[in-house]
Motif scaffolding. Structure first.
Motif, PDB file in Angstrom:
ATOM      1  N   ARG B  22       0.814  -1.221   0.000  1.00 31.01           N
ATOM      2  CA  ARG B  22       0.000   0.000   0.000  1.00 31.01           C
ATOM      3  C   ARG B  22       0.844   1.265   0.000  1.00 31.01           C
ATOM      4  N   LEU B  23       1.732   1.336  -0.969  1.00 28.79           N
ATOM      5  CA  LEU B  23       2.697   2.414  -1.037  1.00 28.79           C
ATOM      6  C   LEU B  23       2.098   3.633  -1.753  1.00 28.79           C
ATOM      7  N   THR B  24       2.273   4.796  -1.127  1.00 23.52           N
ATOM      8  CA  THR B  24       1.800   6.043  -1.727  1.00 23.52           C
ATOM      9  C   THR B  24       2.894   7.082  -1.594  1.00 23.52           C
ATOM     10  N   LYS B  25       3.113   7.851  -2.654  1.00 23.16           N
ATOM     11  CA  LYS B  25       4.042   8.978  -2.565  1.00 23.16           C
ATOM     12  C   LYS B  25       3.374  10.206  -3.147  1.00 23.16           C
ATOM     13  N   ARG B  26       3.241  11.227  -2.300  1.00 21.10           N
ATOM     14  CA  ARG B  26       2.637  12.470  -2.764  1.00 21.10           C
ATOM     15  C   ARG B  26       3.692  13.556  -2.866  1.00 21.10           C
ATOM     16  N   PHE B  27       3.620  14.326  -3.962  1.00 23.48           N
ATOM     17  CA  PHE B  27       4.420  15.546  -4.081  1.00 23.48           C
ATOM     18  C   PHE B  27       3.429  16.694  -4.101  1.00 23.48           C
ATOM     19  N   ASP B  28       3.469  17.525  -3.070  1.00 21.31           N
ATOM     20  CA  ASP B  28       2.525  18.643  -2.976  1.00 21.31           C
ATOM     21  C   ASP B  28       1.095  18.193  -3.254  1.00 21.31           C
ATOM     22  N   GLU B  29       0.662  17.189  -2.530  1.00 20.40           N
ATOM     23  CA  GLU B  29      -0.725  16.721  -2.606  1.00 20.40           C
ATOM     24  C   GLU B  29      -1.045  15.938  -3.878  1.00 20.40           C
ATOM     25  N   VAL B  30      -0.136  15.916  -4.844  1.00 20.63           N
ATOM     26  CA  VAL B  30      -0.377  15.114  -6.037  1.00 20.63           C
ATOM     27  C   VAL B  30       0.282  13.751  -5.812  1.00 20.63           C
ATOM     28  N   ALA B  31      -0.531  12.693  -5.951  1.00 20.31           N
ATOM     29  CA  ALA B  31       0.007  11.361  -5.712  1.00 20.31           C
ATOM     30  C   ALA B  31       0.705  10.850  -6.966  1.00 20.31           C
ATOM     31  N   ALA B  32       2.039  10.722  -6.890  1.00 16.44           N
ATOM     32  CA  ALA B  32       2.794  10.183  -8.018  1.00 16.44           C
ATOM     33  C   ALA B  32       2.656   8.670  -8.044  1.00 16.44           C
ATOM     34  N   VAL B  33       2.632   8.080  -6.846  1.00 17.13           N
ATOM     35  CA  VAL B  33       2.360   6.655  -6.695  1.00 17.13           C
ATOM     36  C   VAL B  33       1.189   6.560  -5.731  1.00 17.13           C
ATOM     37  N   ASP B  34       0.155   5.830  -6.154  1.00 14.80           N
ATOM     38  CA  ASP B  34      -1.105   5.907  -5.418  1.00 14.80           C
ATOM     39  C   ASP B  34      -1.542   4.528  -4.916  1.00 14.80           C
ATOM     40  N   ASP B  35      -1.243   4.232  -3.685  1.00 14.50           N
ATOM     41  CA  ASP B  35      -1.756   3.031  -3.028  1.00 14.50           C
ATOM     42  C   ASP B  35      -1.457   1.762  -3.840  1.00 14.50           C
ATOM     43  N   VAL B  36      -0.187   1.487  -3.995  1.00 17.41           N
ATOM     44  CA  VAL B  36       0.254   0.389  -4.837  1.00 17.41           C
ATOM     45  C   VAL B  36       0.773  -0.761  -3.981  1.00 17.41           C
ATOM     46  N   SER B  37       0.363  -1.983  -4.309  1.00 13.81           N
ATOM     47  CA  SER B  37       0.876  -3.163  -3.605  1.00 13.81           C
ATOM     48  C   SER B  37       1.392  -4.168  -4.619  1.00 13.81           C
ATOM     49  N   LEU B  38       2.429  -4.901  -4.239  1.00 14.38           N
ATOM     50  CA  LEU B  38       3.065  -5.792  -5.195  1.00 14.38           C
ATOM     51  C   LEU B  38       3.981  -6.773  -4.471  1.00 14.38           C
ATOM     52  N   ASP B  39       4.041  -8.003  -4.965  1.00 21.37           N
ATOM     53  CA  ASP B  39       5.027  -8.960  -4.471  1.00 21.37           C
ATOM     54  C   ASP B  39       5.962  -9.314  -5.607  1.00 21.37           C
ATOM     55  N   ILE B  40       7.229  -9.446  -5.298  1.00 21.00           N
ATOM     56  CA  ILE B  40       8.195  -9.861  -6.315  1.00 21.00           C
ATOM     57  C   ILE B  40       8.932 -11.084  -5.789  1.00 21.00           C
ATOM     58  N   GLU B  41       9.001 -12.107  -6.645  1.00 18.28           N
ATOM     59  CA  GLU B  41       9.643 -13.357  -6.249  1.00 18.28           C
ATOM     60  C   GLU B  41      11.154 -13.229  -6.338  1.00 18.28           C
ATOM     61  N   LYS B  42      11.821 -14.104  -5.585  1.00 12.51           N
ATOM     62  CA  LYS B  42      13.276 -14.118  -5.654  1.00 12.51           C
ATOM     63  C   LYS B  42      13.716 -14.586  -7.045  1.00 12.51           C
ATOM     64  N   GLY B  43      14.677 -13.879  -7.643  1.00 13.59           N
ATOM     65  CA  GLY B  43      15.217 -14.270  -8.940  1.00 13.59           C
ATOM     66  C   GLY B  43      14.402 -13.792 -10.128  1.00 13.59           C
ATOM     67  N   GLU B  44      13.340 -13.086  -9.845  1.00 14.43           N
ATOM     68  CA  GLU B  44      12.457 -12.641 -10.917  1.00 14.43           C
ATOM     69  C   GLU B  44      12.963 -11.332 -11.536  1.00 14.43           C
ATOM     70  N   ILE B  45      12.709 -11.168 -12.838  1.00 19.66           N
ATOM     71  CA  ILE B  45      12.927  -9.856 -13.449  1.00 19.66           C
ATOM     72  C   ILE B  45      11.556  -9.230 -13.643  1.00 19.66           C
ATOM     73  N   PHE B  46      11.366  -8.111 -13.004  1.00 22.90           N
ATOM     74  CA  PHE B  46      10.051  -7.487 -12.983  1.00 22.90           C
ATOM     75  C   PHE B  46      10.144  -6.121 -13.657  1.00 22.90           C
ATOM     76  N   ALA B  47       9.230  -5.831 -14.585  1.00 27.14           N
ATOM     77  CA  ALA B  47       9.279  -4.550 -15.294  1.00 27.14           C
ATOM     78  C   ALA B  47       8.115  -3.662 -14.898  1.00 27.14           C
ATOM     79  N   LEU B  48       8.411  -2.391 -14.668  1.00 21.84           N
ATOM     80  CA  LEU B  48       7.370  -1.382 -14.474  1.00 21.84           C
ATOM     81  C   LEU B  48       7.280  -0.629 -15.786  1.00 21.84           C
TER      82      LEU B  48
END
Lengths: 281, 373, 309
Positions: B22-48
């Motif tokens: 549930r990660l959120t990052k706001r810059f001056d009230e604007v949410a650049a990342v908004d309530d994000v959850s994610l699991d990453i497995e060991k050894g995985e290559i994960f792309a955003l």
């Protein structure tokens, strides 16, 4: 046609910029009481200033003040530049920025007068400081740090911020980031800021006139007092030495920089060619 | 949403290697990342994956420690590292600009992080040697970064990150600074090195090809949120929403309403024609639904098909482009819509359609996707 | 490595370190500037409105018998704004500074333009030749003109020797000699920002203009000049502002007719020993400089332009 006018304009401009300096140099070798009337070649004025204690002492004092000023200005200017570039919001940032730029635009007569009055007040209240090296240094540094801040700030702004992040990412603590990465990156700007403030201090006469006390006469003060009275061959001799030192220094410096840049460009081009060749094979 | 990560587990699950909660990052009230959850497995290559300003870089920078989350946690092997400074995290990042230290040689750049860990000198030399071998740059050890080509610089940057044996490797637009030709080659090289080393990796990119070829799983991001998380083929073949379908590859989209909805099939009525899909959707009669179909899933024929009731569109070829291995056509439908079709030339003298020809476009029920959002 | 442990151990230390660092970086230069720039100026401000007894300060406010008595003496300012000599001085300072700025643009603009259009391989050398005089003493360069323009100076001697004139032309200690000295000193300040601006200009714009039918002259006026506006403004500020407060040039090259405010301040202080009056002149001078500076800042804010220092 444009290029002919251009050459003429540039030529005339450079004559305008260099003619006075050249005449200064020529007449420093003039063996005549009449400064501007040629009376034969001589080195005697150089002998005269070498034994002129006023000139020699003035020069030594100027050198001392300039060394102190340049070092202090670079340290303070670097802190100020960091404050402006790295901290986008803090209490009184606008005032801070105005403070940094103010010494650049305020005439020196005002800087000199206000500092003198301030020091007089301090002396009355605390019994110090005496007018002398310290007060001259303080005056020069308040102007010098502004110049240093401008130079260093522009270097910091163009520096890739991810370099510092990379250093931190690889395990550098904030202070390590500074001396392992930031400092080497801005070293050249620090050097030019040092040289700039050094020459500004060495050259300053107006603020110094307010801030120097009896027994602390810098070389520019000596020159000004002689120049006021009229033409003086010893001033020409001093000028010639200054010009020679500066010309050699600046020429050597820019030639070195130019060579570094060319070498770098050649190496970059070679690396690029190598890269494309590797790709083709 | 496929693979919805919003399974909000209250307790810290140690079995997950990286867990973003549930990660959120706001810059001056604007949410650049908004309530994000994610699991990453060991050894995985994960792309955003996402366009600029979608929040992918902010998310990466939070993983690296350059930004502090406004809300939420990041767990690495069960420890919350969200507030840990970058120099204490066992995570290393390869910057888009590579951020190689210009005043240090290749060797010194790679040794930089090791020296910070106070590793003994002989071990540093050994480790740097290993890294130089992995990225095949041994003859270049004494060079300064500006004496290297773009591809070589990239490999130094990679070696510098991997030298510290990070638990998590972050790549910010890893191929972004390379020119087109170099990219394809480097892409595979990079993938091979990461897999060989076996490090878990999160990469950020705006280039879908890069994401699909490099990553085991992809998260498509938009406006600070995940639109879909899944394997490359899942995201391409079964997009979960119109945004993803449109963002990845080319797509033809028809707006319509749900006419028949059965567990094993559904029929969607559009102004262009009726579509029969071999999967059901959870919806109600007459709700608005879109049908998406990729250009390469469409067939063209001059004669009308046997059963023209479903999945058949009649129109006129408006443009054609011959690309050698395939041809691209644009077809005007009676409804005014332009249809994109890609025909692969499997036969040497296969048939080509001419501009102005009237043709029928057909597609199989299993090549269509119904999208409700 | 135990992550949780190292985190807990360092959180407090980090917070302290971070704020301590910020405080140092901002605080040290700030204190220095306030102490050696703001406070001294406040002293000047105060002195300009206080009763002075020679060089003794007196408090602006005295507290006696429960009454705060504030004495502000505005007589210095009243004198400054009514005395025709002072008014003449201010006017003359602005006039000479403006004249200097215009001549610098007139000479400097074509100069910078031709520099920027010269072959790329020559530009570093040309640039270095413009900035080289910067590094030599400004006092000595001003002094050099004394030798050239004097009644018995190089020019007069040369012309008389050539038979062009019979007796020396009076150039020294006039408005002419002072203007020459000012232009000479400040020309590089005009050329450098203009050059920086012009060298970056996209030459294809001029080609486009010519392609669309503009004569070279028209293209210059319609494209080059408007695009270099930022450079002109920056250069003008760098020339105008220091010219207003100039002391050395009027002292060495000026004469009785070339009144400059910087020199008047100097004389009030060193010759007349009137500290209060000198302070009042200083305050007025700052106001005089703040006006163009405020306009400049507004212009920059509007155009989002770059600083030309």
């Amino acid at each position: 046609m444009e290029s002919r006018i251009g050459k003429f304009w540039l030529g005339a401009g450079y004559v305008f910029l260099y003619l006075p300096i050249l005449t200064l140099i020529v007449f420093s070798f003039n063996d005549s009481k009449m400064v501007t009337l040629w009376g034969g070649f001589t080195f005697k004025w150089y002998g005269v200033i070498a034994h002129d204690t006023e000139v020699v002492d003035g020069f030594l004092l100027s050198l001392k003040v300039a060394l102190m000023t340049a070092s202090a200005s670079v340290c303070l200017g670097m802190l100020a530049a960091f404050a402006m570039v790295r901290y986008k919001s803090f209490f009184g940032r606008t005032a801070f920025s105005a403070h940094i730029n103010a010494p650049l635009v305020v005439p020196e007569v005002i800087t000199g007068l206000s500092l003198l009055l301030f020091f007089v007040l301090c002396q009355r209240l605390f019994g110090m400081p005496e007018r002398g090296v310290f007060t001259i240094w303080a005056g020069h540094t308040s102007v010098g740090m502004a110049y240093a801040a401008v130079v260093i700030q522009s270097r910091l702004l163009e520096m890739d911020k991810s370099l510092e992040e990379a250093a931190m990412d690889l395990g550098c603590r904030p202070f390590q980031v500074f001396y392992l990465v930031t400092f080497p990156m801005i070293a050249q700007a620090l050097m030019s800021a040092w040289l700039l403030t050094f020459t500004i201090s060495l050259d300053d006469v107006v603020a110094t006139a307010f801030l120097s006390g009896p027994g602390s006469t810098t070389l520019p003060i000596v020159i000004l007092s002689r120049a006021r009275l009229g033409l003086n061959p010893t001033v020409n001799a001093i000028a010639t030495i200054t010009v020679a030192v500066v010309a050699v220094g600046v020429l050597a410096g820019s030639l070195w920089l130019n060579r570094q840049e060319r070498k770098r460009a050649a190496e970059q081009a070679a690396a690029y060619r190598e890269g494309t060749l590797a790709l083709a094979s | 949403m496929a693979n919805s990560p919003a399974s909000a587990a209250a307790k810290v699950d140690d079995s997950r290697f990286v867990r973003i909660d549930r990660l959120t990052k706001r810059f001056d009230e604007v949410a650049a990342v908004d309530d994000v959850s994610l699991d990453i497995e060991k050894g995985e290559i994960f792309a955003l994956l996402g366009s600029s300003g979608c929040g992918k870089s902010t998310l990466l920078r939070m993983l690296a420690g350059f930004e502090t989350p406004s809300v939420g946690s990041i767990y690495l092997e069960g420890n919350d590292i969200a507030k840990m400074p970058p120099y204490e995290r066992p995570i290393n990042m390869m910057f888009q600009s590579y951020a190689l230290f210009p005043h240090l040689t290749v060797w010194e750049n790679i040794a930089f992080g090791l020296k910070r860990d106070n590793m003994p000198t002989d071990q540093i030399a050994e480790r740097v040697e290993t890294m130089l071998n992995i990225v095949k740059l041994k003859p270049y050890a004494k060079r300064k970064p500006h004496q290297l080509s773009g591809g070589q610089q990239q490999r130094v940057a990679l070696a510098r990150c991997l030298a510290k044996s990070p638990k998590l490797l972050l790549l910010d637009e890893p191929l972004g600074a390379l020119d087109r030709k170099l990219r394809e080659q480097t892409q595979f090289e990079l993938h091979n090195i990461i897999k060989k080393v076996g490090v878990t990796c999160v990469l950020v990119t705006h280039d879908q090809e890069e994401a699909m070829t490099m990553a085991d799983r992809i998260a498509v991001m938009s406006e600070g949120r995940f639109k879909q998380v899944g394997k490359p083929n899942e995201i391409y073949e079964t997009p979960s929403c119109r945004f993803v379908a449109d963002f990845i590859g080319n797509v033809n989209m028809f707006g319509g309403t749900l006419e028949v909805d059965q567990p094993d099939h559904c029929v969607i009525d559009t102004m262009h024609g009726k579509f029969y899909l071999d999967h059901g959707i959870t919806g109600t009669q007459d709700m608005p639904v879109s049908v998406a179909v990729r250009p390469e899933k469409i067939n063209l024929q001059r004669d009308p098909p046997a059963d023209p009731q479903y999945n058949c569109l009649r129109g006129e070829i408006a443009d054609s482009g011959y690309f050698g291995s395939f041809s691209l056509y644009r077809m005007n439908l009676a409804s005014g819509m332009k249809l994109q079709i890609q025909i692969t030339h499997t036969e040497r003298h296969g048939e080509l359609f001419q501009r102005g020809e009237t043709v029928f476009a057909t597609c199989a029920p299993d090549s269509l996707v119904a999208l409700t959002t | 490595m135990d992550l949780a442990k190292s985190l807990a151990k360092n959180r407090f230390a980090r917070l302290l370190l971070k704020d301590w660092g910020k405080l140092t970086v901002i605080g040290i230069p700030y204190v220095f500037l306030i102490l050696l720039f703001t406070v001294p100026f406040l002293v000047v401000l105060k002195l300009s409105v206080s009763e002075t007894d020679g060089i003794h300060f007196q408090d602006l406010s005295t507290y006696a018998d429960g009454v705060v008595d504030i004495k502000i003496k505005l007589s210095n300012y009243i004198f400054l704004t009514t005395d025709p000599l002072y008014i003449e001085t201010y006017w003359s300072s602005i006039k000479f500074a403006a004249l200097n700025t215009f001549i610098c643009i007139f000479i400097g603009y074509p100069f910078a333009y031709f520099m920027a259009r010269s072959p790329a391989s020559m530009r570093p050398a040309l640039l270095m030749l413009v900035s080289l005089p910067f590094w030599t003493s400004y006092l000595l360069r001003v002094y050099a003109w004394k030798g050239l323009l004097d009644d018995h100076g190089v020019f007069n001697n040369l012309w008389m020797w050539m038979g062009l004139i019979d007796e020396p032309i009076k150039m020294m200690h006039t408005g002419f000699s002072m203007t020459v000295g000012m232009v000479y000193t400040y020309l590089p300040f005009m050329i450098l920002p203009l050059y920086a601006n012009l060298v970056k200009m996209d030459l294809r714009l001029l080609e486009a203009a010519k392609d669309l039918g503009a004569t070279p002259w028209k293209a210059f006026w319609l494209i080059t000049v408007p695009l270099s506006k930022n450079g002109i403004v920056a250069g003008s500020m760098l020339v105008f502002i220091p010219s207003v407060g100039e002391y050395v040039i009027p002292e060495l090259l000026g004469g009785p007719s070339t009144l400059m405010i910087g020199r008047v301040l100097w004389d009030e202080f060193f010759s007349n020993n009137d500290w209060a009056m000198a302070s009042a002149v200083a305050v007025t001078m700052v106001v005089l400089i703040l006006v163009p500076l405020a306009i400049f800042n507004k212009y920059q804010a509007d155009s989002g332009g770059v600083r030309g220092v």
